[in-house]
Write a protein that holds these residues in place. Structure first.
Motif, PDB file in Angstrom:
ATOM      1  N   LYS B 530      26.831  -7.724  21.338  1.00  0.00           N
ATOM      2  CA  LYS B 530      27.129  -8.148  22.707  1.00  0.00           C
ATOM      3  C   LYS B 530      28.481  -7.583  23.129  1.00  0.00           C
ATOM      4  N   SER B 546      20.616  -7.060  28.891  1.00  0.00           N
ATOM      5  CA  SER B 546      20.730  -8.147  29.865  1.00  0.00           C
ATOM      6  C   SER B 546      19.471  -8.275  30.716  1.00  0.00           C
ATOM      7  N   THR B 549      17.329 -10.612  28.596  1.00  0.00           N
ATOM      8  CA  THR B 549      17.748 -12.018  28.647  1.00  0.00           C
ATOM      9  C   THR B 549      17.540 -12.604  30.045  1.00  0.00           C
ATOM     10  N   GLN B 552      14.031 -13.641  30.257  1.00  0.00           N
ATOM     11  CA  GLN B 552      13.862 -14.910  29.534  1.00  0.00           C
ATOM     12  C   GLN B 552      14.304 -16.083  30.413  1.00  0.00           C
ATOM     13  N   ARG B 553      15.475 -15.927  31.075  1.00  0.00           N
ATOM     14  CA  ARG B 553      15.981 -17.021  31.920  1.00  0.00           C
ATOM     15  C   ARG B 553      15.033 -17.300  33.079  1.00  0.00           C
ATOM     16  N   GLU B 557       8.875 -15.192  29.046  1.00  0.00           N
ATOM     17  CA  GLU B 557       9.214 -15.218  27.635  1.00  0.00           C
ATOM     18  C   GLU B 557       8.172 -14.542  26.760  1.00  0.00           C
ATOM     19  N   ALA B 589      17.027 -14.885  22.180  1.00  0.00           N
ATOM     20  CA  ALA B 589      17.300 -15.644  23.405  1.00  0.00           C
ATOM     21  C   ALA B 589      16.486 -16.930  23.468  1.00  0.00           C
ATOM     22  N   THR B 590      15.303 -16.919  22.876  1.00  0.00           N
ATOM     23  CA  THR B 590      14.439 -18.099  22.961  1.00  0.00           C
ATOM     24  C   THR B 590      14.542 -18.981  21.722  1.00  0.00           C
TER      25      THR B 590
END
Ligand SMILES: [Zn+2]
Lengths: 102, 1018
Positions: B530, B546, B549, B552-553, B557, B589-590
């Motif tokens: 990162k 990014s 991610t 994912q947000r 997913e 991320a999950t």
């Protein structure tokens, strides 16, 4: 995919035409057989329209139009496309002659 | 059997040597090493990239030649137009895509890493404007926030009309890959079949071992390798096998394989698909290594390989690590750096830094040092030098940094320095370098084993997916199977090859497997560092960590959603270097594990395949086969215009000098027939010989009308139904003997009717004694029509033949002898409505028949006519054809209901009696003629009651066939009209919204001409 025609051997699937479920039998319809019209019509309706759609081994008609012009009955797994067996239709190729003992 | 040979230096003349010396001294190969690698220094090649002239050597790829010339910047990225370089040395390359060749041969998105160098090669960078160094579109980077994951869905939602006019053209200009040629492809492509016992996919150490074991055992083996050379990783890594140098082993193994007559080696051939029943597809690049294919040579060949067993030894792909700036030119896979040095004698950098999380990556340090270049630092997050590399560190006094690369600094010309962060204490330091070699571990090539929806399984010890099974008949071995050491590859390949051969029944001995070190791999997974700045996952589609991610947000997913939302892995490389990294970051991320996160479905093709290769020779006039009528060449000489009807080419009309359009020619032909005599080749009608004691009974069952009652020597029109009661086909069938009928079908349905008849014979009625023979191609058949038809024909037949009405009445059918002795079949049938005959002669006499008809008919002004005139006359007579036999009409709809026998069973009889098929309001065939005689009638126009507004509720049918009738001097047509037969004489509205026409027409009898049929009986 290749299909083992009982007359021609293993041939590429482009030589064959698929028809579908080989289970339905054409009603044996005698014009003056005494059957009621409704029963005859129902039997034909089933024969023409009703098909099982199996996930698994099915008996199917295949036509070797690009080869010996025989109609074949194949057992095929509709999930894996694997052919379990391929046999000639009752009147295919030399089948009739062979049955007559020629 | 095999034409394969490893490149051997060729003998050259003194003059060639002198030329070469000049070329070499003028070369700008600043990064070429002194060693030989696998290139041929005696064969220098000139090429240009973006217009700049450079040189390389035979054996180079475009990528290795660019590396040797010190070129780092080769492309601009898809969305952000970031400068990009060469990342790999193989077919997985995501970045170094170039436009190859020019003009009609221009091909975009070619991987520089697989393009062989040839003399005169021209390549250009793509997706940049105005130039690669000064790309104005790189301003896209400033708009990066709008290019995030899902930007297609978010940004350009509204208003819809902006899509076509603004958004799409803008995106297409700004984001994209190369441009393809806009001219027809001048090259040829071939297709071929190959058959073998054992197919080995990939010619690395495992594949060579498998092929050798199976070949020695006696199996028929095909070994396919996408590269130009066999060897796989041996070419880049070297090593020691059976106590000899890996290259020596490669030479001796290749020699043995080539010596085996049962082994076929196919290089430049990439396997891209796995299909049912052991069928595989591969693309051979036959001529991509030359400027243009040799005369009569193809560019590429598509192979379909049928194999009883296959051994997939497709190796593994080294994966990148995702860290800020990881896409800068000069950041390269560690294994690729080794390949450029060892195989191509080209040095990707003079001060190389190495970033690796596994022992294998360390080999790059050794190879760089041995090549005389300098390793400026080895960065390894594992904080401990692997045991087998400690001597290396001591020997070269290597600087080893525990930590990660957290940023890469540089410009368009690539890396200048990297920032190394100690991930424990956060301390950073800067290292000056011009090339960063990266190894994040290895991903076995599981794709081919998963093409039948197989799921790979996760192996924690190597932090990678391996095959979780394979399609029937396939085995995987070597690195593709997760065996990542050289020794294990040799062993695994050998045993898979031997097993496959044994399963195919080979009885020979496979010999012993070769041996090499089974050194450890020692990977500690590291997916993502990162930090600030873009860290790329998918280099080709510009997908960053990014973006993953963010997806994912926003709730995307599942890996399949991740793929669609971010376009990760959807570029031409299909995510070969990016998919696993993307799902690892999603897993992180999950909070799931990588196997829980899972992989997307693998689908063919494994590598891009040109559409041209799939089409092969089936393009332009060879798109499909042609069938030519027996009189075709004769008709061509008469200047006939031909029309495609199915595969047939038929004479449509025969224009004469001075005729201004087709209508004038066609009308002349019609009047010639109606007033004199004409002839037409009708050989395209399907013809079937039906023989056997039960032939008549058989025909009774397939036709609605009776044929067993037909007298010998007579013909009868017959109609067939489908089993559901709808009309299938029609035609005339004649009885030539007690047990011999001659059946004809329409041109369009000839093949299908044959199939249907065979089904009836073989499946439905196998007990009938009847045999069918297709005779369509055996007979040339001509229709001879017109008042003078008999006179003309009388001159052609033997004088003993009686063609008078008494001797040969209407609907007669029999064999006749022609003058000269040829036996023909003659039928007194009429499609035109005139007195007419159809005559069949063996096909080889077709052209002669046409000539003789012209000679014999000269006194009567005989006129050859085409399918248009044929169509006009059948409409004038109200005969139905294809537009009326349209798959929805019943016999009664066509006015032929009375033909249906009530005394016998026949196909379709029962279902034809269903309520809706006998309803009184059905649309039936009628004639239609405009009330304004000057008005042109068009088929497809709707029939609406007079005074009604056209629409679904008022629609009563449509016009099916139209023609200009020269006899009636107006346009006429047939139509399917509701209750039509009750409405003869009614005026209706003809509504044609497609052509914006609206007029009135009269419903009339479909028989416009000679309704009593006097003429045809004449
Ligand atoms: Zn066959």
């Amino acid at each position: 995919m290749r299909i083992a025609c009982p007359f021609c051997g293993e041939r590429e699937n482009g030589e064959f035409t698929y028809l579908g479920d080989a289970s339905p039998k054409r009603p044996n319809f005698a014009v003056d057989g005494g059957e009621s019209p409704e029963r005859v019509e129902d039997a034909f309706h089933d024969y023409v329209y009703l098909r099982d759609n199996l996930a698994g081994v099915m008996r199917e008609y295949w036509y070797h139009g690009g080869g010996c012009r025989s109609w074949l009955v194949a057992e095929r797994n509709t999930v894996t496309h694997e052919f379990v067996s391929v046999t000639a239709a009752p009147g295919a190729g030399a089948a009739l002659a062979a049955r007559a003992g020629e | 059997m095999s034409g394969y040979s490893q490149s051997e230096p060729l003998a050259r003349t003194a003059r060639e040597e002198a030329n070469i010396r000049t070329a070499v001294t003028s070369a700008s190969q600043s990064h070429r090493l002194p060693g030989d690698g696998m290139i041929d220094r005696r064969s220098p090649l000139r090429f240009s990239f973006d217009g700049k002239a450079m040189t390389g050597f035979a054996g180079d790829t475009l990528a290795s030649a660019l590396v040797a010339n010190g070129v780092k910047l080769v492309a601009r990225s898809f969305k952000y137009h970031r400068p990009r370089g060469i990342v790999t040395a193989g077919s997985e390359e995501p970045s170094a895509l170039v436009e190859m060749r020019t003009g009609a041969r221009r091909e975009p998105n070619t991987r520089a890493t697989t393009q062989e160098l040839y003399d005169g090669l021209i390549a250009n960078s793509q997706n940049r404007w105005p130039s690669l160094r000064h790309d104005l579109m790189s301003i896209n980077q400033l708009f990066a926030p709008i290019f995030v994951a899902g930007f297609y869905y978010k940004t350009f939602m509204w208003p819809a009309k902006f899509w076509e006019s603004i958004y799409e053209p803008m995106i297409r200009r700004a984001a994209g890959l190369g441009k393809s040629a806009e001219l027809p492809d001048p090259d040829h492509y071939d297709k071929a079949w190959a058959h073998c016992d054992v197919l080995v996919v990939g010619g690395g150490p495992a594949g060579l071992s498998a092929a050798l074991a199976a070949g020695r055992a006696g199996s028929r083996v095909i070994l396919v390798e996408e590269d130009t050379l066999l060897g796989g990783r041996l070419l880049g890594d070297g090593g020691e096998i059976d106590g000899m140098d890996a290259r020596e082993w490669l030479r001796s193994t290749t020699r043995e394989l080539v010596s085996l007559p049962n082994v076929r080696i196919m290089t430049r051939t990439a396997l891209f698909g796995v299909y049912d029943g052991g069928t595989y597809a591969a693309l051979e690049r036959v001529s991509d290594n030359v400027a243009m294919p040799d005369r009569h040579q193809v560019r590429q060949r598509l192979w379909r390989i049928v194999a009883r067993r296959s051994v997939v030894t497709a190796g593994a792909i080294e994966r990148p690590i995702v860290f800020p700036g990881n896409d800068r030119p000069g950041v390269m896979m560690a294994s690729a750096v080794r390949t450029y040095v060892n195989r191509f004698a080209a040095l990707p950098g003079k001060r190389v830094a190495l970033f690796t999380n596994n022992d294998d990556g360390w080999r790059t340090a050794e190879i760089i040092q041995r090549a005389g270049a300098h390793i400026v630092a080895v960065i390894d997050p594992r904080r401990e030098v692997p045991a087998q590399h400690r001597r290396l560190v001591d020997t070269y006094d290597l600087r080893v940094l525990a930590g990660v690369v957290s940023d890469v600094k540089g410009g368009v010309d690539g890396v200048r320095s990297i920032v190394v962060t100690n991930d424990r204490n956060g301390q950073t330091q800067r290292v000056e370098t011009d090339c960063l070699a990266v190894s994040g571990g290895w991903n076995p090539n599981v794709g081919l084993s998963c093409f039948h929806r197989g799921k790979p399984i996760w192996r924690e010890d190597i932090a990678a997916f391996v095959p979780g099974g394979a399609p029937k008949g396939m085995a995987t071995a070597g690195a593709a199977n997760g065996e990542l050491s050289l020794g294990a590859c040799l062993r695994d390949g050998h045993s898979a090859g031997a097993k496959a051969a044994a399963e195919c029944g080979a009885a020979g001995k496979p010999g012993e497997a070769s041996k090499a070190d089974e050194e450890g791999y020692g990977i500690a997974p590291l997916w993502h560092v990162k930090g600030k700045g873009k860290a790329f996952v998918d280099f080709q589609h510009d997908v960053t960590a990014s973006d993953v991610t963010l997806a994912q947000r926003e709730g995307f997913e599942s890996v399949e959603h991740l793929k669609r939302y971010t376009t990760l892995g959807m570029a031409t490389d299909q995510g070969k270097t990016s998919n696993i990294n993307g799902l690892a970051i999603m897993a992180e991320a999950t909070g799931r594990t990588i196997p829980e996160t899972g992989t997307t479905i693998y689908r063919p093709p494994y590598a891009p395949v040109a559409i041209g290769a799939i089409a092969g020779h089936h393009r332009d006039e060879n798109f499909h086969a042609w069938r030519l009528t027996p009189s075709h060449h004769w008709a061509a000489k008469q200047g006939a215009v031909f029309v495609d009807t199915g595969l047939w080419k038929r004479a449509q009309w025969y224009p004469l000098a001075g005729e201004k359009d087709w209508l004038e020619s066609v009308s002349r032909e019609v009047l010639a027939v109606r007033n004199g005599v004409g002839f037409c080749d009708v050989s395209t009608l399907g013809k079937v010989d039906v023989r056997g004691a039960d032939a008549g009974v058989f025909l009774d069952r397939v036709y609605i009308n009776a044929f067993s009652s037909l007298a010998v020597g007579k013909a009868r029109y017959g109609l067939m139904l489908r089993e559901d009661g709808i009309v299938y086909d029609d035609g005339t069938t004649s009885r030539l003997a007690e047990d011999h009928y001659f059946l004809t079908t329409t041109t369009a349905k000839a093949g299908l009717v044959m199939q249907h008849l065979e089904f009836c014979r073989q499946v439905l009625f196998p007990d009938l004694d009847v045999q069918l023979t297709s005779a369509t191609d055996q007979w040339a058949q001509f229709s001879i029509a017109g008042p003078n038809a008999r006179k003309l024909l009388q001159d052609l037949v033997d004088p003993s033949e009686d063609l008078t009405n008494e001797g040969f009445p209407f609907m007669g059918a029999r064999e006749v002898k022609l003058r000269g002795g040829v036996i023909a079949r003659l039928f007194r049938i009429s499609f035109s409505g005139e007195m007419a005959f159809e005559i069949s002669v063996p096909a080889r006499y077709g052209a002669a028949m046409a000539e003789n008809l012209m000679i014999a008919g000269k006194p009567y002004g005989v006129t050859p006519y085409g399918t248009e005139a044929l169509g006009v006359m059948r409409i004038e007579k109200g005969h139905v054809a294809g537009p009326e036999l349209n798959g929805t009409t019943t016999a009664d709809d066509l006015g032929l209901g009375k033909m249906m026998s009530k005394k016998k069973d026949f196909i379709g009889r029962v279902m034809a009696g269903r309520e809706a098929l006998i309803a009184p309001n059905r649309q039936v065939v009628v004639g239609v003629k405009p009330t304004d005689k000057a008005r042109r009638l068009r088929s497809g126009a709707h029939v609406v009651p007079k005074g009604e507004t056209p629409g679904p509720k008022t629609d009563q049918g449509y016009v099916t066939s139209v023609c200009f009738s020269p006899v009636l001097d107006q346009w006429i047509g047939l139509g399917l009209v509701e209750r039509g037969r009750e409405r003869i004489g009614e005026i209706v509205r003809i509504h044609d919204p497609l052509r914006s026409e609206d007029y009135e027409a009269e419903i009339c009898s479909p028989v416009f001409y000679d309704p009593e049929g006097v003429r045809q009986r004449g």
